[in-house]
Design an enzyme around this catalytic site. Sequence first.
Site, PDB file in Angstrom:
ATOM      1  N   ASP A 475      -1.749  -7.503  -1.606  1.00 20.84           N
ATOM      2  CA  ASP A 475      -2.875  -7.214  -1.108  1.00 20.84           C
ATOM      3  C   ASP A 475      -3.282  -8.346  -0.192  1.00 20.84           C
ATOM      4  OD1 ASP A 475      -5.312  -5.186  -1.536  1.00 20.84           O
ATOM      5  OD2 ASP A 475      -6.280  -7.179  -1.199  1.00 20.84           O
ATOM      6  N   LEU A 476      -3.800  -8.021   1.365  1.00 18.61           N
ATOM      7  CA  LEU A 476      -4.199  -8.683   2.216  1.00 18.61           C
ATOM      8  C   LEU A 476      -5.345  -9.392   2.109  1.00 18.61           C
ATOM      9  CD1 LEU A 476      -2.920  -7.106   5.677  1.00 18.61           C
ATOM     10  CD2 LEU A 476      -1.559  -8.472   3.892  1.00 18.61           C
ATOM     11  N   ASP A 518      -4.526  -1.748   2.898  1.00 14.31           N
ATOM     12  CA  ASP A 518      -3.731  -3.074   3.199  1.00 14.31           C
ATOM     13  C   ASP A 518      -3.028  -3.591   2.051  1.00 14.31           C
ATOM     14  OD1 ASP A 518      -6.075  -3.445   1.565  1.00 14.31           O
ATOM     15  OD2 ASP A 518      -6.746  -5.367   2.578  1.00 14.31           O
TER      16      ASP A 518
END
Length: 598
Positions: A475-476, A518
């Site tokens: 997960d960014l 994302d």
Amino acid sequence: MPASRHTASAFLASLPGLLLMLCLSLNSQLVEANTRLGDSTAPQDLYGLVDFLADPQGTLTLDDVRAANAPFSASLTRRDLSFGYVQGAIWLRLPLQSEASETRIWRLELNYASLDEVRLYDVGADGVRESRSGDTVPYAERSIGHRYPVFEIVLQPGEQRTLYLRVDSRGSMTLSGGLMSLRDFEQHSQNGYLVHAIYFGVLIALGLYNLLLFLALRERPFLNYVLFMFAFALSVLSLNGLGAQYLWSQAAPWSNRMLPVSLTSAALLSVVFARSFLDTRQWLPRWDKGLLALCIAIAAAVLATILLPVQRALQLMSLTGLIATLTLLLTSFVCVGYRVPGARLFALAWLMLLTGAVLLALRNFALIPSNFLTLYAMQIGSGLEMILLSFALAARFNELKRQREAALQLNEQILAKRVTERTQALEQANQRLSELALQDPLTGLANRTALQQHLDQALARSVRRNELLAVMLIDLDGFKPINDQHGHEFGDRVLAEVAQRLRQYLRDADLPARLGGDEFVVICENVQSAEHARDLAKRLLEGLDTPMYLEDRAVRVGASIGIVLSHGSDDATTLIRQADAAMYRAKAEGRNRVQLAP
């Protein structure tokens, strides 16, 4: 007293006396000897093992034949166990003794399917076990489900049993067979079914081929050939017990009469086919009238096989088959002299069938031994005949085929070219659709569907190879501010760049996929240890943490990575959920780090 002793000594010393004593001794040994069955005993032919007893009135009971004075004779006194057409019943006796180290199962087979009823009385210390088989016995009631009369014999170590077979049949009393272990019987049975499968496969292929030719050319000889082949196939199915096993298993009385009816019908259709194929009405008008009269006579014989007693019907069948085959063979020779198209191949084909029919008829009348060649003579001869007749039909219309060949060739080339072009275009379209269905349109990575398929396959490989599998959920960190500040279009470019870096820093065998938004998932197979998985994840973090230069802007995103390890025993949904939980722990501990699931 001395004189008596001298006389006895002189008698025993004489050559006739010695021969008599030797014969009595051998006869006693033959009567009392048991067939000994060990752990590795090879299949035994019943001829030479069994004794036989004729019961012309069919009135003897088991107690009668078990009596000490029952006049059994050794089978070696005969040429074989084929008794021909006889009245009443035939009894066979086979004493057995087990020398096996453990309980063994044996199979007793009589390899002639057209026996009406065979009863087995298995006599031992525990009493009498009775079972039955035969083509008048419904298939579900047979001792062993098989096309031949087959019985199961169970012998304990050291056990002695005596088998009494009572055979009653209106057809030919062909009692050849064998005794073998269960394993040898299964192999023997499979080989027999394979031979028949090949035979009927050839017949079906030839029948369908010529039926298609009839539909295309509308020539009557093709249809007559197919009808003749169909009737003959029914007779072979009946002869070998396959029809009673697969087609009319519930019609046991009809099964007994199916052979004479079908084979006599085949003889009738063979004459009808010969008249149309050789065109005897044009080439041999007088012979054609004789063949027409023969057709009427055989049609009456077909009706007679339905009404007569079965034994008479079988004898009429053999006689009718021989007459029809000899007549057609002679007709074909005459047609060869008149240069009738296809007559040479027709004569050769009928010679093959005649050979098989003669051998079968002579065996049924017990005039020649019953062996593999005589038992399957009809199948061998008819198989060759059907093939040769098919060739003859093809040769008859060879000229018409050559005339159409040139026109068809051009059309076939055009059609083949169009089919090739359409096929290539369709393959390309299908390939493109398949790629789009499994690909994320923004990043070009695998989508959820492709991820699920690949993960299921990877888990199966992990179990098979006993390898460790790592599932990473990424997960960014800091992506939302970039998306809010620079817009969604710029955010999409950042996601595309992240995807590119995932490909760059992962191994070739690893699969990156976009889960949504994302979030990304990476599947790493053949991971050596937990530390190895951590090293792969840290490598990704370092690659993602490098600044990105897009549209003259420099941006940087981090990532929180959750890792779960598996040996393939977990399901895909559970692994992703565990990796997601580990990722949230990484975020809670300060982001931009790796967290391994417990």
